[in-house]
Design a protein around this motif. Structure first.
Motif, mmCIF file in Angstrom:
data_model
loop_
_atom_site.group_PDB
_atom_site.id
_atom_site.type_symbol
_atom_site.label_atom_id
_atom_site.label_comp_id
_atom_site.label_asym_id
_atom_site.label_seq_id
_atom_site.Cartn_x
_atom_site.Cartn_y
_atom_site.Cartn_z
ATOM 1 N N THR A 290 -10.247 -32.382 -41.495
ATOM 2 C CA THR A 290 -10.280 -32.158 -40.136
ATOM 3 C C THR A 290 -8.593 -32.329 -39.492
ATOM 4 O O THR A 290 -8.130 -33.023 -40.355
ATOM 5 N N ARG A 291 -8.421 -32.278 -37.961
ATOM 6 C CA ARG A 291 -7.737 -32.148 -38.244
ATOM 7 C C ARG A 291 -6.985 -34.244 -38.081
ATOM 8 O O ARG A 291 -5.629 -34.172 -37.749
ATOM 9 N N ILE A 362 -4.134 -25.544 -41.206
ATOM 10 C CA ILE A 362 -4.809 -24.475 -40.628
ATOM 11 C C ILE A 362 -4.346 -24.783 -39.119
ATOM 12 O O ILE A 362 -4.744 -25.368 -38.240
ATOM 13 N N HIS A 363 -3.759 -23.567 -38.434
ATOM 14 C CA HIS A 363 -3.306 -23.244 -37.152
ATOM 15 C C HIS A 363 -4.174 -22.484 -35.916
ATOM 16 O O HIS A 363 -5.104 -21.551 -36.526
ATOM 17 N N ASP A 364 -4.807 -22.587 -34.801
ATOM 18 C CA ASP A 364 -5.300 -21.626 -33.619
ATOM 19 C C ASP A 364 -4.106 -21.132 -33.765
ATOM 20 O O ASP A 364 -3.606 -21.529 -32.398
ATOM 21 N N ASP A 365 -3.942 -19.441 -33.785
ATOM 22 C CA ASP A 365 -2.719 -19.191 -32.788
ATOM 23 C C ASP A 365 -2.820 -18.958 -31.255
ATOM 24 O O ASP A 365 -1.946 -18.619 -31.051
ATOM 25 N N ARG A 366 -4.618 -18.527 -31.110
ATOM 26 C CA ARG A 366 -4.566 -18.482 -29.679
ATOM 27 C C ARG A 366 -4.209 -20.053 -28.732
ATOM 28 O O ARG A 366 -4.604 -19.568 -27.363
ATOM 29 N N ALA A 367 -3.850 -20.886 -29.109
ATOM 30 C CA ALA A 367 -3.835 -22.134 -28.254
ATOM 31 C C ALA A 367 -2.008 -21.602 -28.035
ATOM 32 O O ALA A 367 -1.094 -21.563 -28.985
ATOM 33 N N THR A 372 -0.243 -27.672 -33.035
ATOM 34 C CA THR A 372 -1.470 -28.446 -32.948
ATOM 35 C C THR A 372 -2.957 -27.512 -34.157
ATOM 36 O O THR A 372 -2.587 -26.334 -34.070
ATOM 37 N N SER A 373 -2.486 -28.852 -35.463
ATOM 38 C CA SER A 373 -3.347 -27.865 -36.316
ATOM 39 C C SER A 373 -5.079 -27.730 -36.343
ATOM 40 O O SER A 373 -5.351 -29.277 -35.930
ATOM 41 N N LEU A 374 -5.858 -27.008 -36.903
ATOM 42 C CA LEU A 374 -7.291 -27.521 -37.087
ATOM 43 C C LEU A 374 -8.067 -28.407 -37.854
ATOM 44 O O LEU A 374 -8.747 -28.708 -37.975
#
Length: 637
Positions: A290-291, A362-367, A372-374
């Motif tokens: 997890t993050r 794993i990154h959230d492109d919409r953030a 910040t990684s997920l």
């Protein structure tokens, strides 16, 4: 009838039932308290009468001449002394005339014949009737107590005996009639029923009002559901059933959203099956974090790389999983700390094993913050034994939150306790400050406080703990606990012997919590040695684990109760709470350690704390050099 009206009516009825049940409990407790107060006041009268009888006998028999060995002469002399004593007769008459619960008073000989009877002297020299003991009324259930007080009149006795030459001599009997209890309790009953009726009426009105007020936001909920339904996932042509009832409208909208969620669940189930099939064909070790760098998915083949059981890895943090002194662990830890991905980097472990590492964040492109990684996915590929890696990977389950149910029960219990305290204070304010029954209120208040402490302890036990982990020398912790326990041990004539190594034993712990855990075991060991003795504390470590042994010289723990000693609220001590060892067990778990117990009846008990050491560089060097020091010296000598 509209659903909203039905709901309001149901809540109103529920409030009425709750108020009725609480009122019944209050009335039964009030009656029980009145019976206990009557018992207390009558018991005082009986003891005063017993004292007056002794005084009358001493004054009346002092100057009389009679044969003390003749039972008849002795009985007659005693009867004359009691009947002629003005102080005794005056006290008996005052009790009969002014006590609200006393029916009669009798002083009987050892055979049950009356010597002094009031207010009916005709019973003198006759056998007195047998009556139930008033203490039996205290043991009756609330229903039986109400039936006794408000049923057919009955008379109970409160008796005290006098002895002569360690043999029963006289008996003082105070008769209490249930009708007197009823007459004394009726004013309280009428007043209480009045307040209870007003409280129930107010509760019903408030319930009806609050129900309507609480259901008003349903229209807002309906609007929110409409907004959620604008995604266009509903089947074409599906219309909402016409209805003027807002509750029914919301029900239909929730049903539509439920169908959408079931569709999503079916898709998720299909994806899960595909994931299981994919993982079953993988031969590499895979770990999903997890993050906050905690492992939530661990394949079975990871055990071959780390030599740690998969269940011990799940939920653990990356720094707790990988050893910083190994090449593999140092590489992974540095990558996580720096947030840098690893692309098929090959490392050679201390045993010569070649492992290929891949780490992807794993990154959230919409953030908004791309950094910040997920989470992260770590893959371990054994270059030398690919065919030996297992083919099946299992999807892990997330750790369930511990203590929510216990905390909720504790919260719900504290509310009635607070209500009892408030009503107890109201009852105290209505009583005369000089009334003898106030000491019973003090007892009730003391027990309520003790119950509140038990509930608060339960809540604290289930509340999540914030650990303040720091590197500590375990020897200093032991010395601190020894200083704290010195006073307790000296009062019990116990000597504390501690055997600590010469070098520091560094562990990452919360010092306050660990002191509490160790102090609990030390005090328990001291309490187990009623005759004094020696309490031994011995600290050892092997480079990976520190073991702290606390050994007492008590009677030991029986084998049948040994499996339960760490259960919450389990105790064999009269004044024990059953919390200390449970808290100790939990503290050790929070520190990734464990506690064991060894005991033989008659020889004592040993508690063993096991906790991982941090093993700093100087300790690692020492643990490498010391085992080989004798081998180095041998050939030279």
């Amino acid at each position: 009838m509209r659903l909203k009206t039905k709901l309001a009516a149901a809540i109103t009825v529920l409030v009425f039932l709750i108020a009725t049940v609480l009122s019944w409990l209050y009335m039964t407790q009030l009656l029980q308290q009145h019976i206990e107060q009557a018992y207390s006041s009558t018991d005082i009268i009986a003891h005063q009468l017993q004292f007056a009888v002794r005084e009358a006998l001493e004054n009346g028999l002092r100057d009389k001449q009679f044969n003390a060995n003749d039972p008849a002469a002795l009985r007659q002399a005693v009867a004359d002394s009691l009947r002629d004593d003005p102080g005794l007769n005056s006290f008996i008459n005052s009790v009969i005339n002014y006590s609200p619960t006393v029916l009669d008073i009798a002083i009987a000989d050892r055979n049950g014949y009356g010597l002094v009877t009031a207010p009916d002297p005709a019973l003198q020299d006759h056998r007195l009737p047998q009556r139930q003991d008033y203490a039996s009324l205290l043991q009756k259930s609330p229903l039986r107590a109400i039936h006794t007080v408000f049923g057919p009149p009955q008379v109970y006795n409160l008796s005290l005996g006098l002895e002569r030459d360690n043999q029963p001599f006289l008996t003082v009997r105070v008769g209490i009639r249930t009708t007197f209890l009823q007459n004394a309790f009726r004013p309280w009953l009428v007043e209480s029923l009045t307040y209870i009726g007003l409280a129930i009426l107010a509760a019903l009105i408030a319930a009806a009002f609050l129900t309507n007020l609480a259901l008003q936001p349903i229209e807002q909920i309906s609007a929110r559901l409409d907004a959620l339904s604008q995604a266009g996932l509903e089947p074409a042509g599906e219309l909402e059933p016409p209805s003027r009832d807002t509750v029914i409208q919301v029900s239909h909208k929730i049903e539509r959203l439920g169908r959408r969620m079931r569709n999503v669940e079916e898709v998720f189930s299909a994806l899960k099956e595909n994931l299981d099939q994919i993982l079953s064909n993988l031969q590499d070790g895979m770990m999903l974090f997890t993050r906050d760098a905690r492992a939530v998915l661990v394949s079975r083949s990871v055990e071959r790389f780390l030599s740690v059981h998969r269940d011990d890895i799940l939920g653990a943090e990356v720094h707790d999983i990988f050893d910083r002194y190994s090449v593999l662990g140092r590489t992974v830890r540095q990558a996580f700390d720096a947030g840098i991905a690893i692309v098929q980097e090959e490392v050679v472990t201390e045993t010569g094993r070649r492992v290929e590492i891949s780490l992807d964040f794993i990154h959230d492109d919409r953030a908004g913050d791309a950094a910040t990684s997920l989470g992260a996915l770590l893959t371990l590929h054994d270059l030398e034994s690919v065919r030996e890696i297992e083919n099946e990977l299992e999807l892990s389950r997330r750790m369930a939150a511990i203590g929510r149910l216990t905390a909720g029960v504790g919260h719900e219990v504290k509310n009635p306790i607070n209500a009892i305290v408030v009503h107890l204070e109201l009852l105290r304010s209505k009583l005369d400050p000089a009334a003898s029954g106030l000491r019973h209120l003090d007892v009730i208040q003391s027990e309520i406080r003790r119950l509140d402490r038990v509930v608060q302890t339960l809540v604290d036990f289930s509340r999540p703990v914030e650990l303040q982990l720091k590197d500590q020398d375990l020897r200093q912790i032991v010395a601190s606990v020894q200083m704290l326990a010195t006073a307790e041990l000296e009062t019990r004539n116990i000597v504390l012997d501690s055997y600590l190594p010469a070098h520091p034993v560094i562990v990452k712990i919360d010092s306050d919590l660990f002191k509490q855990a160790l102090l609990n075991v030390v005090i328990n060991g001291a309490q187990a040695m009623n005759q004094g003795g020696t309490l031994t504390v011995r600290l050892q470590e092997d480079g990976r684990t520190a073991r702290l042994r606390v050994q007492d010289q008590g009677d030991g723990i029986p084998e049948d109760i040994r499996p339960h000693i760490f259960d919450l609220y389990f105790t064999t001590k009269r004044e024990g709470s059953g919390i200390g060892l449970s808290m100790t067990y939990r503290i050790l778990q929070l520190h990734n350690g464990h506690i064991d117990v060894e005991s033989l009846p008659g020889t004592g008990t040993t508690f063993i704390f096991s906790i991982p050491v941090t093993n700093p560089p100087e300790n690692k060097l020492r643990t490498f050099i010391e085992p080989n020091l004798s081998a180095l010296k041998g050939p030279r000598e």
